[in-house]
Every structure is written in C-alpha cells, then in structure tokens.
Design a protein around this motif. Structure first.
Motif, PDB file in Angstrom:
ATOM      1  N   ASN A 171       2.490   1.428  -3.443  1.00  0.00           N
ATOM      2  CA  ASN A 171       1.238   2.343  -4.980  1.00  0.00           C
ATOM      3  C   ASN A 171       0.886   4.222  -4.274  1.00  0.00           C
ATOM      4  O   ASN A 171       1.334   4.349  -4.788  1.00  0.00           O
ATOM      5  N   TYR A 172       0.918   4.508  -2.341  1.00  0.00           N
ATOM      6  CA  TYR A 172       0.827   5.491  -2.504  1.00  0.00           C
ATOM      7  C   TYR A 172       1.919   6.311  -2.946  1.00  0.00           C
ATOM      8  O   TYR A 172       1.761   7.285  -3.337  1.00  0.00           O
TER       9      TYR A 172
ATOM     10  N   SER B   9      -5.139   4.545  -5.762  1.00  0.00           N
ATOM     11  CA  SER B   9      -5.053   4.107  -4.534  1.00  0.00           C
ATOM     12  C   SER B   9      -5.239   4.751  -3.766  1.00  0.00           C
ATOM     13  O   SER B   9      -6.473   4.415  -3.000  1.00  0.00           O
TER      14      SER B   9
ATOM     15  N   ARG C 274       0.580  -1.039  -0.243  1.00  0.00           N
ATOM     16  CA  ARG C 274       0.201  -0.061   0.514  1.00  0.00           C
ATOM     17  C   ARG C 274       1.186   1.556  -0.039  1.00  0.00           C
ATOM     18  O   ARG C 274       0.476   2.192  -0.200  1.00  0.00           O
TER      19      ARG C 274
ATOM     20  N   ASP D 177      -9.254   3.124  -1.580  1.00  0.00           N
ATOM     21  CA  ASP D 177      -8.528   2.673   0.049  1.00  0.00           C
ATOM     22  C   ASP D 177      -9.366   3.722   0.684  1.00  0.00           C
ATOM     23  O   ASP D 177     -10.155   3.469   2.082  1.00  0.00           O
TER      24      ASP D 177
END
Length: 115
Positions: free
Chosen positions: A50-51, A102, A47, A106
């Motif tokens: 991705n950020y 993302s 995650r 999220d």
C-alpha cells in the motif's frame, strides 16, 4: 520541432513501462484490498504494498505535469498547455485516487493506540 526541456514524450518507452507497472499495481490492489477488508487480514507485506502504491501514484501525478499529449492528432509538448490540459482533465481524479490514505490512516492508528 523545438526541444522542450523536461517534457516527457507521450510515446516514450520508459513512460509506457511506467504505465504498465501502474496497471499491474492497480490489478494487485483490486485483489488485495477487498481481501484484506473482507477477512480482516493485515500483514507487513500488504502495508508495504500500500505504501509503495501510494508513492508510485503520487509520482505519477507529478509526472503527468511533464508529459506531452496528443490533441486532434497533433503532438503538444508546451509546458503551459500540458499543465492546463491536465488540471482541466484528469488531475482531480488522479489527486483524489492517489491521495496517501494509507500513510494517514496508519499514522492515526498509531496515535490512537499510543493514547
């Protein structure tokens, strides 16, 4: 040659290193995204990656408005021509591919799980 403020020369070594980093991020994404989808594998590291890639490519889109280019062997460093060339060329593809999916997905997932 005139001095153009806040224009990045296309042959700048820092720009080259930035582009190489972007290429490495894309290679990592080409491996990790299908893996995480295929095996339903999700970790905080993925995650965060991705950020980071979302932020990196948003910055890349912004920087492209300030980066000179070559046209028919001539160096173009005029801001209006740079913006016009980018908007008419790669901007749409860059914008769609660097959109921060993302962050949105999220945040939607968090809102759904809270409700």
């Amino acid at each position: 040659m005139e001095h153009y403020r806040f224009i990045i020369h296309p042959d700048n070594i820092i720009k080259l290193l930035f582009d190489i980093l972007g290429f490495i991020i894309m290679i990592i994404q080409y491996i990790t995204v299908p893996f995480s989808i295929a095996f339903d594998y999700d970790t905080e590291v993925l995650r965060d990656l991705n950020y980071f890639s979302d932020i990196f490519f948003i910055i890349d889109v912004i920087l492209n408005f300030f980066c000179g280019y070559y046209k028919e062997g001539c160096l173009i460093l005029e801001r209006n021509k740079i913006i016009d060339n980018y908007i008419k060329g790669w901007f749409v593809f860059d914008f769609v591919s660097s959109f921060p999916y993302s962050f949105i997905f999220d945040s939607l997932e968090v809102q759904i799980s809270v409700n």
